[in-house]
Design an enzyme around this catalytic site. Structure first.
Site, PDB file in Angstrom:
ATOM      1  N   ASN A   8       0.868  -1.183   0.000  1.00 32.33           N
ATOM      2  CA  ASN A   8       0.000   0.000   0.000  1.00 32.33           C
ATOM      3  C   ASN A   8       0.905   1.233   0.000  1.00 32.33           C
ATOM      4  OD1 ASN A   8      -1.905   1.968   0.397  1.00 32.33           O
ATOM      5  ND2 ASN A   8      -2.466   1.333   2.486  1.00 32.33           N
ATOM      6  N   LYS A  10       0.062   4.219  -0.491  1.00 32.47           N
ATOM      7  CA  LYS A  10      -0.657   5.415  -0.001  1.00 32.47           C
ATOM      8  C   LYS A  10      -0.379   6.593  -0.926  1.00 32.47           C
ATOM      9  CE  LYS A  10      -0.438   3.369   4.558  1.00 32.47           C
ATOM     10  NZ  LYS A  10      -0.431   3.521   5.996  1.00 32.47           N
ATOM     11  N   HIS A  93      -9.827   1.063   4.707  1.00 35.66           N
ATOM     12  CA  HIS A  93      -8.570   1.340   5.418  1.00 35.66           C
ATOM     13  C   HIS A  93      -8.830   2.372   6.518  1.00 35.66           C
ATOM     14  CE1 HIS A  93      -4.494   2.622   6.300  1.00 35.66           C
ATOM     15  NE2 HIS A  93      -4.082   1.505   5.726  1.00 35.66           N
ATOM     16  N   GLU A  95      -7.210   4.798   7.556  1.00 29.57           N
ATOM     17  CA  GLU A  95      -6.951   6.209   7.204  1.00 29.57           C
ATOM     18  C   GLU A  95      -8.155   6.817   6.495  1.00 29.57           C
ATOM     19  OE1 GLU A  95      -3.180   5.589   5.288  1.00 29.57           O
ATOM     20  OE2 GLU A  95      -2.247   5.251   7.237  1.00 29.57           O
ATOM     21  N   GLU A 165      -5.747  -4.927  10.633  1.00 25.99           N
ATOM     22  CA  GLU A 165      -4.751  -3.889  10.873  1.00 25.99           C
ATOM     23  C   GLU A 165      -5.126  -3.090  12.127  1.00 25.99           C
ATOM     24  OE1 GLU A 165      -2.561  -2.533   7.137  1.00 25.99           O
ATOM     25  OE2 GLU A 165      -4.477  -1.513   7.104  1.00 25.99           O
ATOM     26  N   GLY A 171       1.919   2.502  11.005  1.00 25.19           N
ATOM     27  CA  GLY A 171       2.909   3.578  10.938  1.00 25.19           C
ATOM     28  C   GLY A 171       3.539   3.948  12.273  1.00 25.19           C
ATOM     29  N   SER A 207       2.872  -1.811  10.833  1.00 29.11           N
ATOM     30  CA  SER A 207       4.281  -1.818  11.231  1.00 29.11           C
ATOM     31  C   SER A 207       4.992  -3.150  10.978  1.00 29.11           C
ATOM     32  CB  SER A 207       4.441  -1.388  12.697  1.00 29.11           C
ATOM     33  OG  SER A 207       4.101  -0.022  12.825  1.00 29.11           O
TER      34      SER A 207
HETATM   35  P1  PGA Z   1       2.549   0.459   7.873  1.00 29.72           P
HETATM   36  O1  PGA Z   1       1.117   0.696   7.176  1.00 29.72           O
HETATM   37  O2  PGA Z   1       3.084  -0.829   7.353  1.00 29.72           O
HETATM   38  O3  PGA Z   1       3.357   1.642   7.448  1.00 29.72           O
HETATM   39  O4  PGA Z   1       2.298   0.422   9.353  1.00 29.72           O
HETATM   40  C1  PGA Z   1       0.247  -0.362   6.948  1.00 29.72           C
HETATM   41  C2  PGA Z   1      -1.032   0.120   6.326  1.00 29.72           C
HETATM   42  O5  PGA Z   1      -1.507   1.210   6.628  1.00 29.72           O
HETATM   43  O6  PGA Z   1      -1.638  -0.562   5.491  1.00 29.72           O
END
Ligand code: PGA
Length: 243
Positions: A8, A10, A93, A95, A165, A171, A207
């Site tokens: 991903n 983003k 997601h 976000e 997740e 993150g 992460s």
């Molecule tokens: P990350 O993000 O691996 O940077 O923690 C995962 C995600 O948001 O899908």
């Protein structure tokens, strides 16, 4: 055993950087045993799809509209995504739930629209830190899953993957313990069996790094990974895909 690994990206890359990253990872992943799905931003998706065509990699979008066509300024149709070469779409997601205020009902509508257009859905679920501290993780996941799958039948559900997740892990550099992620994955599998008659595949995201990826991939209940940060550097990404 073959696993599914989703990158991903983003909104972290320019078009140019996306294409350069693809150029670096493609030859190294040519004979990889895993199913690898690259999710660039919308604007980079068409050229990325051309770049991976003829390879074993798949392209996914990071979102889609809840309708297939119409007067919806700024929205992107699942049908057009399919047309320009996407096979997958990430929906729900955290976000988007947080910044675009997407709720379960909208996510459910997007899932049905995407499946109808022939996309495979990567449905993201996860508890936030407050819910985790209040020991509400399973309850929250169960509600998210139930609402997301409302009206989806068993046959259609073969094109759905769940990405568990934890919101607090995304993150943050603090992943969930792999064993705990495996237990939650088993929980989600049995709940999906109750809801739609199929044990859906469960990926873990949040992460994931080169240090912990193998622990998740070794877990029998975890069918793959959703990578954010770790998918942005060619070497790291190739190493994780090659575990
Ligand atoms: P990350 O993000 O691996 O940077 O923690 C995962 C995600 O948001 O899908």
């Amino acid at each position: 055993m073959s696993k599914t690994i989703i990158a991903n990206w983003k909104m972290n890359l320019s078009l140019n950087k996306s294409l350069i990253l693809l150029e670096k990872i493609l030859p190294a992943l040519e004979n990889n045993k895993n199913k690898i799905v690259i999710c660039p931003d919308f604007a980079s998706l068409g050229l990325s799809a051309i770049a991976v065509s003829g390879s074993k990699l798949f392209i996914g979008a990071q979102d889609c509209a809840d309708s297939l066509e119409g007067s919806f300024t700024g929205e992107v149709s699942a049908r057009v995504l399919r047309e320009i070469g996407a096979s997958y779409v990430i929906l729900g997601h955290s976000e988007r739930r947080i910044f675009q205020l997407e709720n379960d009902a909208l996510i459910n509508k997007k899932i049905k629209t995407a499946l109808g257009a022939g996309l495979k859905v990567i449905l993201c679920l996860g508890e936030n830190i407050k819910e985790k501290k209040a020991k509400l993780t399973k309850k929250v996941l169960q509600v998210q899953l139930k609402n997301a799958l409302k009206g989806v039948d068993k046959k259609e559900s073969r094109n759905i993957l769940i990405a568990y997740e934890p919101v607090w892990a995304i993150g943050s550099g603090k992943a969930l313990e792999a064993q705990e992620a495996g237990e939650i994955a088993e929980f989600l599998k049995s709940k999906s069996l109750d809801l739609i008659g199929r044990r859906l595949e469960i990926l873990y995201g949040g992460s994931v790094s080169l240090n912990n990826a193998s622990l998740f991939l070794k877990n029998k209940n975890i069918s793959g990974l959703l990578l954010g940060g770790a998918s942005l550097e060619a070497e790291k990404f190739i190493s994780i895909c090659s575990i």
